[in-house]
Design a protein around this motif. Structure first.
Motif, PDB file in Angstrom:
ATOM      1  N   MET A   1       0.815  -1.184   0.000  1.00  0.00           N
ATOM      2  CA  MET A   1       0.000   0.000   0.000  1.00  0.00           C
ATOM      3  C   MET A   1       0.862   1.253   0.000  1.00  0.00           C
ATOM      4  N   ARG A   2       2.107   1.055  -0.158  1.00  0.00           N
ATOM      5  CA  ARG A   2       3.024   2.196  -0.151  1.00  0.00           C
ATOM      6  C   ARG A   2       2.638   3.177  -1.257  1.00  0.00           C
ATOM      7  N   ASP A   3       2.610   4.444  -0.918  1.00  0.00           N
ATOM      8  CA  ASP A   3       2.309   5.543  -1.833  1.00  0.00           C
ATOM      9  C   ASP A   3       0.849   5.514  -2.322  1.00  0.00           C
ATOM     10  N   ALA A   4      -0.047   4.897  -1.541  1.00  0.00           N
ATOM     11  CA  ALA A   4      -1.472   4.843  -1.899  1.00  0.00           C
ATOM     12  C   ALA A   4      -2.170   6.141  -1.500  1.00  0.00           C
ATOM     13  N   ASP A   5      -3.340   6.371  -2.063  1.00  0.00           N
ATOM     14  CA  ASP A   5      -4.118   7.567  -1.736  1.00  0.00           C
ATOM     15  C   ASP A   5      -5.409   7.148  -1.046  1.00  0.00           C
ATOM     16  N   PHE A   6      -5.455   7.310   0.278  1.00  0.00           N
ATOM     17  CA  PHE A   6      -6.652   7.002   1.072  1.00  0.00           C
ATOM     18  C   PHE A   6      -7.341   8.283   1.520  1.00  0.00           C
ATOM     19  N   THR A   7      -7.183   9.357   0.782  1.00  0.00           N
ATOM     20  CA  THR A   7      -7.793  10.633   1.138  1.00  0.00           C
ATOM     21  C   THR A   7      -9.305  10.455   1.265  1.00  0.00           C
ATOM     22  N   GLU A   8      -9.844  10.751   2.446  1.00  0.00           N
ATOM     23  CA  GLU A   8     -11.262  10.660   2.785  1.00  0.00           C
ATOM     24  C   GLU A   8     -11.850   9.250   2.661  1.00  0.00           C
ATOM     25  N   LEU A  16      -4.801  -2.485   9.283  1.00  0.00           N
ATOM     26  CA  LEU A  16      -3.641  -2.088   8.490  1.00  0.00           C
ATOM     27  C   LEU A  16      -2.354  -2.407   9.226  1.00  0.00           C
ATOM     28  N   GLY A  17      -2.439  -3.292  10.220  1.00  0.00           N
ATOM     29  CA  GLY A  17      -1.316  -3.583  11.102  1.00  0.00           C
ATOM     30  C   GLY A  17      -0.062  -4.062  10.408  1.00  0.00           C
ATOM     31  N   THR A  18      -0.170  -4.704   9.255  1.00  0.00           N
ATOM     32  CA  THR A  18       1.015  -5.210   8.559  1.00  0.00           C
ATOM     33  C   THR A  18       1.275  -4.455   7.258  1.00  0.00           C
ATOM     34  N   ALA A  19       0.549  -3.371   7.024  1.00  0.00           N
ATOM     35  CA  ALA A  19       0.687  -2.617   5.772  1.00  0.00           C
ATOM     36  C   ALA A  19       1.887  -1.681   5.804  1.00  0.00           C
ATOM     37  N   ASP A  20       2.473  -1.468   4.646  1.00  0.00           N
ATOM     38  CA  ASP A  20       3.540  -0.477   4.482  1.00  0.00           C
ATOM     39  C   ASP A  20       2.856   0.827   4.091  1.00  0.00           C
ATOM     40  N   LEU A  21       2.740   1.759   5.022  1.00  0.00           N
ATOM     41  CA  LEU A  21       2.004   2.994   4.796  1.00  0.00           C
ATOM     42  C   LEU A  21       2.907   4.192   4.538  1.00  0.00           C
ATOM     43  N   ARG A  22       4.167   3.945   4.184  1.00  0.00           N
ATOM     44  CA  ARG A  22       5.069   5.060   3.887  1.00  0.00           C
ATOM     45  C   ARG A  22       4.554   5.828   2.674  1.00  0.00           C
ATOM     46  N   GLN A  23       4.542   7.141   2.782  1.00  0.00           N
ATOM     47  CA  GLN A  23       4.132   8.069   1.731  1.00  0.00           C
ATOM     48  C   GLN A  23       2.667   7.882   1.325  1.00  0.00           C
TER      49      GLN A  23
END
Length: 78
Positions: A1-8, A16-23
């Motif tokens: 999920m790195r560099d994903a857009d979850f805006t709103e 999301l405990g194991t997700a890569d949420l960088r950027q």
């Protein structure tokens, strides 16, 4: 999920405990007490809005109707 857009995006109850949420962009995304984050992730700094979880989804009051129309079997043209 790195560099994903979850805006709103509604993140309430999401694991999301194991997700890569960088950027990852999360500005205005609602999350609740049941949302799980990776260790050390600062969801407030990412722009997440903490709100109440809606609870379980109610069952539909009316079930969709079944298809009851009978049609003759299909045939190929010679």
């Amino acid at each position: 999920m790195r560099d994903a857009d979850f805006t709103e995006a509604d993140l309430r109850g999401t694991d999301l405990g194991t997700a890569d949420l960088r950027q990852t962009r999360m500005t205005g995304a609602p999350a609740g007490e049941h949302t799980r984050w990776p260790a050390g992730f600062d969801h407030a700094a990412a722009g997440v809005v903490v709100t109440e979880d809606p609870g379980p989804e109610p069952s539909p009051l009316l079930q969709p109707p079944g298809i009851t129309t009978r049609h003759p079997p299909s045939r190929s043209m010679p």
